[in-house]
Design a protein around this motif. Structure first.
Motif, PDB file in Angstrom:
ATOM      1  N   GLY A 241       0.784  -1.224   0.000  1.00 53.53           N
ATOM      2  CA  GLY A 241       0.000   0.000   0.000  1.00 53.53           C
ATOM      3  C   GLY A 241       0.817   1.276   0.000  1.00 53.53           C
ATOM      4  O   GLY A 241       0.324   2.337   0.396  1.00 53.53           O
ATOM      5  N   TYR A 242       2.074   1.209  -0.462  1.00 50.63           N
ATOM      6  CA  TYR A 242       2.919   2.397  -0.492  1.00 50.63           C
ATOM      7  C   TYR A 242       2.248   3.541  -1.238  1.00 50.63           C
ATOM      8  O   TYR A 242       1.623   3.352  -2.287  1.00 50.63           O
ATOM      9  CB  TYR A 242       4.232   2.083  -1.207  1.00 50.63           C
ATOM     10  CG  TYR A 242       5.375   1.641  -0.314  1.00 50.63           C
ATOM     11  CD1 TYR A 242       5.166   0.741   0.732  1.00 50.63           C
ATOM     12  CD2 TYR A 242       6.669   2.091  -0.538  1.00 50.63           C
ATOM     13  CE1 TYR A 242       6.220   0.330   1.523  1.00 50.63           C
ATOM     14  CE2 TYR A 242       7.731   1.676   0.248  1.00 50.63           C
ATOM     15  CZ  TYR A 242       7.500   0.796   1.279  1.00 50.63           C
ATOM     16  OH  TYR A 242       8.543   0.382   2.054  1.00 50.63           O
ATOM     17  N   HIS A 243       2.418   4.760  -0.698  1.00 43.18           N
ATOM     18  CA  HIS A 243       2.020   5.964  -1.413  1.00 43.18           C
ATOM     19  C   HIS A 243       2.927   6.094  -2.645  1.00 43.18           C
ATOM     20  O   HIS A 243       4.128   5.806  -2.574  1.00 43.18           O
ATOM     21  CB  HIS A 243       2.180   7.179  -0.507  1.00 43.18           C
ATOM     22  CG  HIS A 243       1.569   8.428  -1.053  1.00 43.18           C
ATOM     23  ND1 HIS A 243       2.166   9.162  -2.057  1.00 43.18           N
ATOM     24  CD2 HIS A 243       0.401   9.064  -0.746  1.00 43.18           C
ATOM     25  CE1 HIS A 243       1.415  10.206  -2.338  1.00 43.18           C
ATOM     26  NE2 HIS A 243       0.326  10.168  -1.566  1.00 43.18           N
ATOM     27  N   ARG A 281      -4.122  -5.507  -3.336  1.00 46.30           N
ATOM     28  CA  ARG A 281      -3.399  -4.764  -2.317  1.00 46.30           C
ATOM     29  C   ARG A 281      -3.839  -5.266  -0.941  1.00 46.30           C
ATOM     30  O   ARG A 281      -4.899  -5.886  -0.802  1.00 46.30           O
ATOM     31  CB  ARG A 281      -3.656  -3.254  -2.427  1.00 46.30           C
ATOM     32  CG  ARG A 281      -3.408  -2.696  -3.807  1.00 46.30           C
ATOM     33  CD  ARG A 281      -3.292  -1.194  -3.800  1.00 46.30           C
ATOM     34  NE  ARG A 281      -1.932  -0.759  -3.513  1.00 46.30           N
ATOM     35  CZ  ARG A 281      -1.534   0.506  -3.519  1.00 46.30           C
ATOM     36  NH1 ARG A 281      -2.405   1.473  -3.758  1.00 46.30           N
ATOM     37  NH2 ARG A 281      -0.293   0.837  -3.276  1.00 46.30           N
ATOM     38  N   TYR A 282      -3.016  -5.002   0.046  1.00 47.45           N
ATOM     39  CA  TYR A 282      -3.351  -5.383   1.421  1.00 47.45           C
ATOM     40  C   TYR A 282      -4.684  -4.738   1.777  1.00 47.45           C
ATOM     41  O   TYR A 282      -4.849  -3.519   1.655  1.00 47.45           O
ATOM     42  CB  TYR A 282      -2.244  -4.920   2.354  1.00 47.45           C
ATOM     43  CG  TYR A 282      -2.349  -5.407   3.777  1.00 47.45           C
ATOM     44  CD1 TYR A 282      -2.687  -6.725   4.061  1.00 47.45           C
ATOM     45  CD2 TYR A 282      -2.077  -4.546   4.831  1.00 47.45           C
ATOM     46  CE1 TYR A 282      -2.762  -7.171   5.370  1.00 47.45           C
ATOM     47  CE2 TYR A 282      -2.137  -4.989   6.147  1.00 47.45           C
ATOM     48  CZ  TYR A 282      -2.489  -6.299   6.404  1.00 47.45           C
ATOM     49  OH  TYR A 282      -2.563  -6.744   7.702  1.00 47.45           O
ATOM     50  N   ARG A 288      -3.408   1.034   5.658  1.00 45.77           N
ATOM     51  CA  ARG A 288      -2.898   1.794   4.518  1.00 45.77           C
ATOM     52  C   ARG A 288      -2.978   3.300   4.748  1.00 45.77           C
ATOM     53  O   ARG A 288      -2.086   4.063   4.346  1.00 45.77           O
ATOM     54  CB  ARG A 288      -3.635   1.383   3.246  1.00 45.77           C
ATOM     55  CG  ARG A 288      -3.142   0.031   2.727  1.00 45.77           C
ATOM     56  CD  ARG A 288      -4.086  -0.644   1.771  1.00 45.77           C
ATOM     57  NE  ARG A 288      -4.410   0.181   0.609  1.00 45.77           N
ATOM     58  CZ  ARG A 288      -5.293  -0.181  -0.321  1.00 45.77           C
ATOM     59  NH1 ARG A 288      -5.944  -1.339  -0.201  1.00 45.77           N
ATOM     60  NH2 ARG A 288      -5.528   0.594  -1.352  1.00 45.77           N
ATOM     61  N   LYS A 289      -4.018   3.761   5.418  1.00 47.94           N
ATOM     62  CA  LYS A 289      -4.106   5.185   5.755  1.00 47.94           C
ATOM     63  C   LYS A 289      -3.004   5.581   6.733  1.00 47.94           C
ATOM     64  O   LYS A 289      -2.379   6.645   6.591  1.00 47.94           O
ATOM     65  CB  LYS A 289      -5.484   5.498   6.345  1.00 47.94           C
ATOM     66  CG  LYS A 289      -6.617   5.464   5.326  1.00 47.94           C
ATOM     67  CD  LYS A 289      -7.960   5.720   5.995  1.00 47.94           C
ATOM     68  CE  LYS A 289      -9.102   5.646   4.981  1.00 47.94           C
ATOM     69  NZ  LYS A 289     -10.421   5.833   5.632  1.00 47.94           N
ATOM     70  N   LEU A 291      -0.143   4.077   7.037  1.00 46.34           N
ATOM     71  CA  LEU A 291       1.107   4.016   6.291  1.00 46.34           C
ATOM     72  C   LEU A 291       1.314   5.278   5.457  1.00 46.34           C
ATOM     73  O   LEU A 291       2.410   5.845   5.435  1.00 46.34           O
ATOM     74  CB  LEU A 291       1.099   2.782   5.381  1.00 46.34           C
ATOM     75  CG  LEU A 291       2.338   2.562   4.505  1.00 46.34           C
ATOM     76  CD1 LEU A 291       3.562   2.288   5.366  1.00 46.34           C
ATOM     77  CD2 LEU A 291       2.106   1.404   3.523  1.00 46.34           C
ATOM     78  N   HIS A 292       0.272   5.739   4.790  1.00 45.25           N
ATOM     79  CA  HIS A 292       0.384   6.946   3.972  1.00 45.25           C
ATOM     80  C   HIS A 292       0.738   8.164   4.827  1.00 45.25           C
ATOM     81  O   HIS A 292       1.587   8.983   4.438  1.00 45.25           O
ATOM     82  CB  HIS A 292      -0.918   7.199   3.214  1.00 45.25           C
ATOM     83  CG  HIS A 292      -1.079   6.323   2.015  1.00 45.25           C
ATOM     84  ND1 HIS A 292      -2.090   6.486   1.095  1.00 45.25           N
ATOM     85  CD2 HIS A 292      -0.344   5.265   1.570  1.00 45.25           C
ATOM     86  CE1 HIS A 292      -1.986   5.577   0.153  1.00 45.25           C
ATOM     87  NE2 HIS A 292      -0.940   4.819   0.416  1.00 45.25           N
TER      88      HIS A 292
END
Length: 308
Positions: A241-243, A281-282, A288-289, A291-292
């Motif tokens: 989930g990388y930006h 995606r995961y 993911r939020k 992570l971003h």
């Protein structure tokens, strides 16, 4: 960094302290390197109550080597899984690790670790890790920094201080269970760290002469070759989930490591290829939020000149 060195593993002068730690080492075809790991562990000043080595279908002499050590050191145990016919990177390692968990005899353990079979480290490595746990009650996972030897020089495999080396990932059991353990994906060793931090824990790797991990294989080269590994890395950060900005920055950063330039380009290509194909995606949106937010914060710090 080249001045850092690990001393040859020597038996400790006094009996080692045994701690409530279970180590699980998923291995496959590591006959050329696993003695380095075995010798490092038996020389520790602090030893685990149990070390389960999961032979994940080796076709070489890995199991025979481990049996020799298990006969001499009761805390070492060999368990074997059927050969699937190939090395399954990432998810296969975690599957073997999870199998190892089902084989644990000492169920009152308080710490758990995943260890690769191509590592070596000095006799005080575990002692240093437990010193950090004692200092920080909210520390979920910890490792030293990872180096490899090239032409007589020790080259650091860069991981930021907030991350933990996937080659020897040592967890507090309560934190490990709270994050739900490892996921069976290529970047399991990034998902776990960010999940722990999302849940209020801290994670870290630190540089200390007695806490050096020597990696005897180029990172990402265990499956066919390093080029394939870098493409896989790019697909992995897409799944995680990388930006997009952080994915680009990561690729550019890795251009300074072997294979120079092309390695970073392959990471970016792997990410973009997965994006174009709309690969899965995961599916944890909260993760993911989080992570971003963290990744954009890191980029902001970089451009503002902040160090912390």
């Amino acid at each position: 960094m080249s001045s850092l060195s690990t001393q040859p593993a020597q038996p400790p002068a006094a009996p080692a302290t045994v701690v409530p730690l279970v180590i699980i080492a998923p291995v496959r075809d590591e006959a050329d390197l696993i003695k380095l790991t075995l010798d490092s562990m038996v020389a520790q000043t602090v030893k685990p109550v149990e070390w389960i080595i999961v032979d994940d279908g080796s076709q070489d002499g890995t199991a025979d080597i481990v049996r020799e050590y298990a006969d001499r050191y009761p805390f070492i145990r060999l368990v074997q899984r059927p050969d699937r016919g190939f090395r399954k990177v990432g998810g296969g390692v975690v599957a073997a690790f999870k199998f190892g968990i089902t084989q644990i005899a000492h169920q009152d353990y308080e710490y758990i670790a995943k260890l690769d079979g191509d590592m070596s480290f000095g006799p005080r490595y575990l002692e240093c890790m437990f010193e950090q746990f004692a200092l920080e009650p909210k520390l979920a996972a910890v490792s030293g920094k990872v180096f490899r030897e090239e032409e007589g020089q020790k080259i650091e495999e860069i991981i930021i201080d907030e991350h933990v080396a996937g080659q020897f990932k040592l967890y507090r059991r309560t934190a490990f269970e709270e994050i739900g353990g490892f996921v069976e994906e290529v970047l399991w060793d990034g998902i776990d760290v960010h999940t722990a931090r999302m849940k209020g824990w801290t994670t870290k790797s630190f540089l200390h002469p007695d806490a050096i991990l020597m990696h005897h294989r180029l990172m990402g080269s265990s499956d066919k070759n390093v080029y394939r590994g870098r493409l896989r890395w790019g697909r992995g950060i897409w799944f995680m989930g990388y930006h997009p900005l952080y994915a680009l920055a990561s690729g550019v950063f890795r251009m300074r490591e072997k294979p120079f330039v092309i390695g970073g380009l392959l990471i970016i290509a792997g990410y973009l290829g997965a994006a174009i194909k709309r690969a899965p995606r995961y599916d944890n949106m909260e993760f993911r939020k989080h992570l971003h937010r963290w990744q954009l914060g890191q980029i902001k710090k970089l451009f503002s000149g902040q160090k912390n």
